[in-house]
Design an enzyme around this catalytic site. Structure first.
Site, PDB file in Angstrom:
ATOM      1  N   ALA A  12       0.829  -1.219   0.000  1.00 15.87           N
ATOM      2  CA  ALA A  12       0.000   0.000   0.000  1.00 15.87           C
ATOM      3  C   ALA A  12       0.861   1.266   0.000  1.00 15.87           C
ATOM      4  O   ALA A  12       0.380   2.341  -0.320  1.00 15.87           O
ATOM      5  CB  ALA A  12      -0.910   0.007   1.218  1.00 15.87           C
ATOM      6  N   ALA A  22     -17.572  -1.113  14.903  1.00 16.79           N
ATOM      7  CA  ALA A  22     -18.951  -1.189  15.397  1.00 16.79           C
ATOM      8  C   ALA A  22     -19.504  -2.552  15.028  1.00 16.79           C
ATOM      9  O   ALA A  22     -19.098  -3.146  14.033  1.00 16.79           O
ATOM     10  CB  ALA A  22     -19.809  -0.108  14.763  1.00 16.79           C
ATOM     11  N   LYS A  85     -23.540  -6.441  -1.726  1.00 13.13           N
ATOM     12  CA  LYS A  85     -24.027  -6.519  -3.126  1.00 13.13           C
ATOM     13  C   LYS A  85     -25.455  -5.998  -3.261  1.00 13.13           C
ATOM     14  O   LYS A  85     -25.787  -5.342  -4.245  1.00 13.13           O
ATOM     15  CB  LYS A  85     -23.914  -7.959  -3.636  1.00 13.13           C
ATOM     16  CG  LYS A  85     -24.691  -8.953  -2.798  1.00 13.13           C
ATOM     17  CD  LYS A  85     -24.025 -10.304  -2.733  1.00 13.13           C
ATOM     18  CE  LYS A  85     -22.989 -10.342  -1.642  1.00 13.13           C
ATOM     19  NZ  LYS A  85     -22.626 -11.687  -1.214  1.00 13.13           N
ATOM     20  N   GLU A 109     -15.179  -4.492  -4.282  1.00 11.91           N
ATOM     21  CA  GLU A 109     -14.653  -5.726  -4.886  1.00 11.91           C
ATOM     22  C   GLU A 109     -15.253  -6.980  -4.243  1.00 11.91           C
ATOM     23  O   GLU A 109     -15.555  -7.966  -4.919  1.00 11.91           O
ATOM     24  CB  GLU A 109     -13.117  -5.755  -4.748  1.00 11.91           C
ATOM     25  CG  GLU A 109     -12.444  -6.950  -5.386  1.00 11.91           C
ATOM     26  CD  GLU A 109     -12.703  -7.033  -6.894  1.00 11.91           C
ATOM     27  OE1 GLU A 109     -12.380  -6.079  -7.601  1.00 11.91           O
ATOM     28  OE2 GLU A 109     -13.244  -8.060  -7.347  1.00 11.91           O
ATOM     29  N   VAL A 112     -18.848  -8.947  -5.315  1.00 14.19           N
ATOM     30  CA  VAL A 112     -19.077  -9.899  -6.413  1.00 14.19           C
ATOM     31  C   VAL A 112     -18.033 -11.007  -6.376  1.00 14.19           C
ATOM     32  O   VAL A 112     -16.837 -10.741  -6.494  1.00 14.19           O
ATOM     33  CB  VAL A 112     -19.034  -9.185  -7.790  1.00 14.19           C
ATOM     34  CG1 VAL A 112     -19.218 -10.185  -8.922  1.00 14.19           C
ATOM     35  CG2 VAL A 112     -20.109  -8.113  -7.864  1.00 14.19           C
ATOM     36  N   GLY A 114     -16.633 -12.807  -4.130  1.00 13.34           N
ATOM     37  CA  GLY A 114     -15.651 -12.912  -3.033  1.00 13.34           C
ATOM     38  C   GLY A 114     -14.214 -12.783  -3.486  1.00 13.34           C
ATOM     39  O   GLY A 114     -13.781 -11.710  -3.902  1.00 13.34           O
ATOM     40  N   GLU A 170     -27.084 -20.601   4.362  1.00 17.45           N
ATOM     41  CA  GLU A 170     -27.544 -19.862   5.543  1.00 17.45           C
ATOM     42  C   GLU A 170     -28.746 -20.582   6.164  1.00 17.45           C
ATOM     43  O   GLU A 170     -29.428 -21.349   5.468  1.00 17.45           O
ATOM     44  CB  GLU A 170     -28.033 -18.467   5.119  1.00 17.45           C
ATOM     45  CG  GLU A 170     -27.018 -17.619   4.391  1.00 17.45           C
ATOM     46  CD  GLU A 170     -26.041 -16.943   5.335  1.00 17.45           C
ATOM     47  OE1 GLU A 170     -26.352 -16.843   6.541  1.00 17.45           O
ATOM     48  OE2 GLU A 170     -24.971 -16.535   4.863  1.00 17.45           O
ATOM     49  N   LYS A 185     -25.266  -9.588  -7.800  1.00 15.02           N
ATOM     50  CA  LYS A 185     -23.893  -9.554  -8.332  1.00 15.02           C
ATOM     51  C   LYS A 185     -23.914  -9.321  -9.842  1.00 15.02           C
ATOM     52  O   LYS A 185     -23.100  -8.566 -10.377  1.00 15.02           O
ATOM     53  CB  LYS A 185     -23.185 -10.873  -8.005  1.00 15.02           C
ATOM     54  CG  LYS A 185     -23.054 -11.118  -6.494  1.00 15.02           C
ATOM     55  CD  LYS A 185     -22.527 -12.517  -6.241  1.00 15.02           C
ATOM     56  CE  LYS A 185     -22.655 -12.894  -4.780  1.00 15.02           C
ATOM     57  NZ  LYS A 185     -22.391 -14.301  -4.520  1.00 15.02           N
ATOM     58  N   GLY A 282     -16.735 -16.755   2.137  1.00 17.89           N
ATOM     59  CA  GLY A 282     -15.874 -17.235   3.214  1.00 17.89           C
ATOM     60  C   GLY A 282     -14.960 -16.125   3.683  1.00 17.89           C
ATOM     61  O   GLY A 282     -14.684 -15.172   2.957  1.00 17.89           O
TER      62      GLY A 282
HETATM   63  N1  LIG Z   1     -20.069 -14.114   4.243  1.00 17.75           N
HETATM   64  C1  LIG Z   1     -19.452 -14.039   3.068  1.00 17.75           C
HETATM   65  O1  LIG Z   1     -18.722 -14.947   2.658  1.00 17.75           O
HETATM   66  C2  LIG Z   1     -19.630 -12.816   2.202  1.00 17.75           C
HETATM   67  C3  LIG Z   1     -18.976 -12.764   0.944  1.00 17.75           C
HETATM   68  C4  LIG Z   1     -19.118 -11.616   0.150  1.00 17.75           C
HETATM   69  C5  LIG Z   1     -19.918 -10.590   0.603  1.00 17.75           C
HETATM   70  N2  LIG Z   1     -20.576 -10.685   1.796  1.00 17.75           N
HETATM   71  C6  LIG Z   1     -21.410  -9.551   2.229  1.00 17.75           C
HETATM   72  O2  LIG Z   1     -20.927  -9.052   3.457  1.00 17.75           O
HETATM   73  C7  LIG Z   1     -22.002  -8.530   4.229  1.00 17.75           C
HETATM   74  C8  LIG Z   1     -22.035  -9.207   5.591  1.00 17.75           C
HETATM   75  O3  LIG Z   1     -22.216 -10.591   5.423  1.00 17.75           O
HETATM   76  P1  LIG Z   1     -21.788 -11.638   6.564  1.00 17.75           P
HETATM   77  O4  LIG Z   1     -21.981 -12.981   5.969  1.00 17.75           O
HETATM   78  O5  LIG Z   1     -20.452 -11.298   7.122  1.00 17.75           O
HETATM   79  O6  LIG Z   1     -22.933 -11.345   7.621  1.00 17.75           O
HETATM   80  P2  LIG Z   1     -22.930 -11.607   9.188  1.00 17.75           P
HETATM   81  O7  LIG Z   1     -22.078 -12.774   9.513  1.00 17.75           O
HETATM   82  O8  LIG Z   1     -24.349 -11.589   9.606  1.00 17.75           O
HETATM   83  O9  LIG Z   1     -22.192 -10.331   9.793  1.00 17.75           O
HETATM   84  C9  LIG Z   1     -22.811  -9.077   9.854  1.00 17.75           C
HETATM   85  C10 LIG Z   1     -22.058  -8.186  10.842  1.00 17.75           C
HETATM   86  O10 LIG Z   1     -22.694  -6.913  10.865  1.00 17.75           O
HETATM   87  C11 LIG Z   1     -22.970  -6.573  12.213  1.00 17.75           C
HETATM   88  N3  LIG Z   1     -24.244  -5.833  12.244  1.00 17.75           N
HETATM   89  C12 LIG Z   1     -25.448  -6.253  11.859  1.00 17.75           C
HETATM   90  N4  LIG Z   1     -26.378  -5.284  12.032  1.00 17.75           N
HETATM   91  C13 LIG Z   1     -25.702  -4.234  12.550  1.00 17.75           C
HETATM   92  C14 LIG Z   1     -26.098  -2.937  12.955  1.00 17.75           C
HETATM   93  N5  LIG Z   1     -27.350  -2.515  12.844  1.00 17.75           N
HETATM   94  N6  LIG Z   1     -25.141  -2.102  13.457  1.00 17.75           N
HETATM   95  C15 LIG Z   1     -23.854  -2.531  13.565  1.00 17.75           C
HETATM   96  N7  LIG Z   1     -23.425  -3.742  13.190  1.00 17.75           N
HETATM   97  C16 LIG Z   1     -24.344  -4.576  12.679  1.00 17.75           C
HETATM   98  C17 LIG Z   1     -23.070  -7.859  12.992  1.00 17.75           C
HETATM   99  O11 LIG Z   1     -22.769  -7.597  14.354  1.00 17.75           O
HETATM  100  P3  LIG Z   1     -22.785  -8.743  15.495  1.00 17.75           P
HETATM  101  O12 LIG Z   1     -21.571  -9.590  15.189  1.00 17.75           O
HETATM  102  O13 LIG Z   1     -22.646  -8.011  16.767  1.00 17.75           O
HETATM  103  O14 LIG Z   1     -24.075  -9.461  15.320  1.00 17.75           O
HETATM  104  C18 LIG Z   1     -22.029  -8.725  12.272  1.00 17.75           C
HETATM  105  O15 LIG Z   1     -20.750  -8.499  12.798  1.00 17.75           O
HETATM  106  C19 LIG Z   1     -23.253  -8.742   3.386  1.00 17.75           C
HETATM  107  O16 LIG Z   1     -23.498  -7.581   2.624  1.00 17.75           O
HETATM  108  C20 LIG Z   1     -22.865  -9.890   2.476  1.00 17.75           C
HETATM  109  O17 LIG Z   1     -23.605  -9.900   1.267  1.00 17.75           O
HETATM  110  C21 LIG Z   1     -20.429 -11.767   2.607  1.00 17.75           C
END
Ligand SMILES: NC(=O)c1ccc[n+]([C@@H]2O[C@H](COP(=O)([O-])OP(=O)(O)OC[C@H]3O[C@@H](n4cnc5c(N)ncnc54)[C@H](OP(=O)(O)O)[C@@H]3O)[C@@H](O)[C@H]2O)c1
Length: 409
Positions: A12, A22, A85, A109, A112, A114, A170, A185, A282
């Site tokens: 970087a 948060a 997304k 990035e 879409v 991962g 899920e 995506k 992941g």
């Molecule tokens: N999982 C994947 O592999 C992946 C891949 C690509 C993109 N994404 C994208 O990444 C995003 C998150 O997905 P995830 O799978 O990581 O979901 P997740 O496991 O449910 O994590 C969501 C996080 O956001 C926090 N959160 C939820 N509501 C909140 C609020 N109102 N204020 C502050 N923090 C809040 C949660 O806090 P707590 O921990 O305290 O509950 C948790 O840490 C989504 O947009 C998803 O489409 C995920």
């Protein structure tokens, strides 16, 4: 970031530091030391934290806190990196306008595929090309389910339960299996490829829950595999874009993307066609995509949201009925004389020409029904929609017929 900090700082050109965080639950053990970081009870206040240069939004959802946080951060002239997304697919046009107005970069990035550098490929690697087609396999859960169903002959619901137990789906898998996650995506890829955001609700989206082991078996016999495929291409009247299960030739690269893997495929007028494959979700792959954006920002790179300095207005996808292609039909019928003739008359009346048909006497169920697979020559989708409506109305046909597009892959 912590494990790889020296290399990241080197790449970087300066260290990248987390200063504030948060989440919902402050007391939750996240397996990392958060001491020394400022905690925000309300995530949206991160947007105004004077020590924060970039907000990384990984909350998810197209509305609520995530949208507010991203909007406020851009309004404050600060950069946003997000994996969200749904937010970009639905509100990308407004967020892009905010990003330009406030000179606040917006990078996504991780949104879409991962760990597959899909956005970088389209926005940067292919910036000199004219893209004719973009798409691919954009949901690992669906690809895993379809692969397992084909390999084991098990039903959709059975494999879905297993996928949940293994953490590949899920607890509420609706967004994945109904095609919406992948459609978000695709909408982003299409906007980047054609320099204009898509009107998301004009996209035709179908999931995989109606695919049966019989479909996978027929497809194999006919020389195809079934994949949840997304595709966007420029056509004479605008942009064709859809997310739907399709038959693709077994020998095509996309047919061989298996299990939880994602693939991005494209065709450029100059670069030709290519496909890249990798892990679409992941912790590791997603974190690497987020880091790529953060490193870009630290290097001072400023990329326009849709890859063009003057994005065109939001565009509607061309109506489904105007598409042309070859189609697969599975019809479950009472095994009795005259059924095939009835179907043939409907096909003739609708102007649909058949390329082949498969039926197995030993597929007959105890209640006397048997599945039939039909494959058409090139025809228009409107004719196919009328055809299946008429076939479904025959007394000898049980269940709703299944219609899938056949794509070159
Ligand atoms: N999982 C994947 O592999 C992946 C891949 C690509 C993109 N994404 C994208 O990444 C995003 C998150 O997905 P995830 O799978 O990581 O979901 P997740 O496991 O449910 O994590 C969501 C996080 O956001 C926090 N959160 C939820 N509501 C909140 C609020 N109102 N204020 C502050 N923090 C809040 C949660 O806090 P707590 O921990 O305290 O509950 C948790 O840490 C989504 O947009 C998803 O489409 C995920």
């Amino acid at each position: 970031m912590r494990e790889n900090s020296a290399r990241i700082a080197d790449r970087a050109g300066r260290p990248i530091e987390v200063v504030a965080v948060a989440a919902r639950d402050r007391s939750r053990d996240r397996g990392i030391d958060l001491s020394g970081l400022r905690w925000h009870d309300d995530a949206v206040t991160l947007a105004a934290d004077p020590d924060v240069d970039v907000v990384v939004e990984l909350i998810g959802g197209s509305e609520g806190t995530a949208r507010q946080l991203v909007t406020n951060t851009l309004r404050n002239g600060k950069a946003v990196v997000t994996a969200n997304k749904a937010l970009i697919a639905l509100h990308g046009a407004e967020l892009s306008a905010l990003s330009s107005a406030h000179e606040a970069p917006l990078l996504f990035e991780a949104a879409v595929a991962g760990g597959v550098p899909a956005i970088k490929l389209v926005r940067e690697g292919l910036a000199g090309d004219r893209l004719l087609r973009v798409g691919g396999i954009l949901n690992g859960t669906c690809n895993y389910i379809l692969t397992e169903m084909r390999n084991t002959g098990r039903a959709f619901s059975d494999v879905l339960s297993e996928a949940k137990a293994l953490g590949y789906a899920e607890a509420d898998p609706t967004t994945d299996i109904d095609g919406w996650d992948a459609a978000h995506k695709l909408a982003i890829l299409a906007a980047l490829s054609f320099g204009r955001p898509l009107a998301f609700d004009s996209l035709h989206v179908e999931g995989i829950s109606r695919i049966s082991p019989a479909d996978l078996h027929f497809a194999q016999e006919l020389g195809y595999r079934i994949k949840l495929l997304g595709l966007a291409r420029e056509v004479q009247d605008g942009i064709e874009a859809w997310m739907r299960p399709c038959l693709v030739p077994i020998a095509s690269p996309i047919a061989n993307v298996e299990g939880v893997f994602n693939a991005l495929s494209y065709e450029g007028a100059f670069a030709g066609s290519q496909m890249i494959e990798g892990r679409g979700a992941g912790a590791g792959p997603t974190a690497i995509a987020v880091m790529a954006d953060l490193i870009d920002l630290a290097r001072g790179s400023r990329l326009p949201v849709w890859g063009v300095s003057t994005p065109a207005n939001r565009v509607e996808c061309v109506p489904r009925g105007t598409l042309t292609g070859e189609y697969y039909l599975r019809v479950t019928v009472q095994d009795q004389p005259g059924v095939i003739a009835d179907i043939a008359i409907i096909l003739r009346d609708c102007g649909v020409s058949l390329r082949g048909m498969v039926q197995h006497a030993n597929d007959k169920t105890p209640n006397g029904t048997v599945p039939l697979a039909l494959v058409t020559h090139q025809t228009d989708e409107h004719a196919m929609l009328v055809t299946i409506q008429r076939i479904a109305a025959l007394d000898s046909v049980v269940n709703e017929p299944m219609m899938l597009r056949i794509e070159a892959g």
